[in-house]
Write an enzyme that holds these catalytic residues in place. Structure first.
Site, mmCIF file in Angstrom:
data_model
loop_
_atom_site.group_PDB
_atom_site.id
_atom_site.type_symbol
_atom_site.label_atom_id
_atom_site.label_comp_id
_atom_site.label_asym_id
_atom_site.label_seq_id
_atom_site.Cartn_x
_atom_site.Cartn_y
_atom_site.Cartn_z
ATOM 1 N N TYR A 178 42.545 -95.405 2.544
ATOM 2 C CA TYR A 178 42.322 -96.751 2.403
ATOM 3 C C TYR A 178 43.583 -97.475 2.129
ATOM 4 O O TYR A 178 44.296 -97.702 1.079
ATOM 5 C CB TYR A 178 41.262 -97.176 1.256
ATOM 6 C CG TYR A 178 39.814 -96.553 1.632
ATOM 7 C CD1 TYR A 178 39.512 -96.341 2.793
ATOM 8 C CD2 TYR A 178 38.910 -96.707 0.571
ATOM 9 C CE1 TYR A 178 38.198 -96.319 3.284
ATOM 10 C CE2 TYR A 178 37.446 -96.341 0.965
ATOM 11 C CZ TYR A 178 37.267 -95.878 2.155
ATOM 12 O OH TYR A 178 35.849 -95.610 2.322
ATOM 13 N N HIS B 1 35.500 -87.046 4.343
ATOM 14 C CA HIS B 1 35.446 -88.387 4.742
ATOM 15 C C HIS B 1 34.681 -88.186 6.287
ATOM 16 O O HIS B 1 33.850 -89.090 6.173
ATOM 17 C CB HIS B 1 36.669 -88.837 4.923
ATOM 18 C CG HIS B 1 36.802 -90.424 5.032
ATOM 19 N ND1 HIS B 1 37.728 -91.006 4.424
ATOM 20 C CD2 HIS B 1 35.899 -91.302 5.257
ATOM 21 C CE1 HIS B 1 37.439 -92.290 4.467
ATOM 22 N NE2 HIS B 1 36.243 -92.576 5.103
ATOM 23 N N LEU C 88 25.628 -103.950 3.656
ATOM 24 C CA LEU C 88 25.220 -105.526 3.919
ATOM 25 C C LEU C 88 25.269 -105.921 5.305
ATOM 26 O O LEU C 88 25.103 -106.894 5.605
ATOM 27 C CB LEU C 88 25.872 -106.499 2.989
ATOM 28 C CG LEU C 88 25.883 -106.230 1.329
ATOM 29 C CD1 LEU C 88 26.993 -107.154 0.868
ATOM 30 C CD2 LEU C 88 24.485 -106.568 0.903
ATOM 31 N N GLY D 119 24.273 -106.970 8.807
ATOM 32 C CA GLY D 119 23.153 -107.842 9.226
ATOM 33 C C GLY D 119 22.774 -108.998 8.334
ATOM 34 O O GLY D 119 22.164 -109.926 8.756
#
Length: 301
Positions: free
Chosen positions: A53, A128, A210, A212
């Site tokens: 990240y 991962h 989350l 949609g």
């Protein structure tokens, strides 16, 4: 805050996905630290990060170091916070995300994560993503070795199918405690894996939960979107006086007692709003409406 069980540990029913704090569009460090602190102050005790990240080709491990700084700078107790990180992916400059499940790479990556997080052992270390060029059993075997060496306390897998979860279970036994797959109202192709985790007692950590559910202002009533596929989430949110994102996370918690969503956030307000989903209990009629709203999305298994 309500709590759930992950590998015998008591963790918040809603975690924090720290990825948005380090990738494209990331906030400045002051806001990033404030976002983590807002989650902690709201009762969140599960922080999810990864060595990959960071911006492409720049500063590998940025998010892990940020999480470590946030914990060190927090004024309250953090001994009960579980930091979950991941290894096996990369973000080189000028290329897409890469995958490397070679055991030697995973062990070196875990060592580097240990140093960045500043801990004696990583709380939860996750593969991962399976590497198609490496037998999955070899990658899972690296997690077993790290467990045996005491460098990680618990192990998890991410972006895996039911067969891979079963194989990881054979190799790691009850030290496999979690599965992190993409799951949301719009993306439900891990329905089979969610049910398998419920049967095995594994925590299921939906990433991008989350999907949609369009963003609405958290400062006032949610915008009604009855014409959209997921209009029920917005309608119930308006009736409840909360955000549709909070309704979505509360619905997700109802899917299984082993589900622990890890929504991302880049603002303190968003982190607090997501954490509030743990206290939102939807009634049977609301859950039926939300289930029906998501029924049209293909789900495997």
């Amino acid at each position: 805050m309500r709590y759930r069980t992950l590998g015998g540990l008591r963790v918040s029913a809603i975690g924090l996905g720290a990825m948005p704090l380090s990738v494209e569009g990331r906030p400045d460090e002051s806001r990033a630290l404030a976002t983590v602190h807002a989650a902690l102050d709201a009762g969140v005790t599960l922080l999810d990060t990864a060595d990959s990240y960071h911006l492409p080709g720049e500063d590998p491990g940025h998010n892990e170091r940020l999480v470590a700084r946030a914990l060190a700078a927090h004024g309250g107790p953090v001994d009960d916070v579980l930091v979950a990180t991941k290894g096996g992916r990369g973000r080189p400059a000028g290329a897409d995300w890469t995958v490397n499940g070679d055991p030697r790479h995973l062990k070196a990556a875990a060592e580097a994560s240990l140093r960045r997080l500043g801990v004696e052992a990583i709380g939860l270390y996750q593969l991962h993503k399976p590497d198609p060029a490496v037998p999955f059993a070899e990658s899972a075997g690296a997690l077993r070795d790290l467990l045996d060496e005491g460098k990680i306390r618990l192990a998890g897998v991410s972006n895996t199918d039911a067969e891979q979860i079963g194989l990881a279970r054979e190799i790691l036994g009850d030290r496999l405690v979690s599965v992190q797959n993409r799951y949301s109202p719009a993306v439900r192709d891990s329905e089979r894996e969610l049910r398998l985790c419920a049967r095995l007692g594994l925590a299921f950590l939906p990433w991008s939960p989350l999907g949609g559910i369009s963003r609405s202002s958290l400062d006032g009533p949610s915008r009604l979107e009855g014409a959209s596929r997921f209009g029920a989430f917005h309608e119930i949110a308006r009736a409840r006086g909360v955000s549709p994102q909070r309704v979505c996370l509360a619905w997700m918690l109802s899917r299984s007692p082993t589900v622990i969503p890890i929504p991302g956030a880049s603002r303190p307000k968003t982190a607090r709003d997501s954490a509030g989903a743990a206290e939102l209990v939807l009634d049977a009629d609301e859950l039926k409406r939300l289930d029906s709203s998501a029924e049209g999305v293909p789900a495997n298994g």
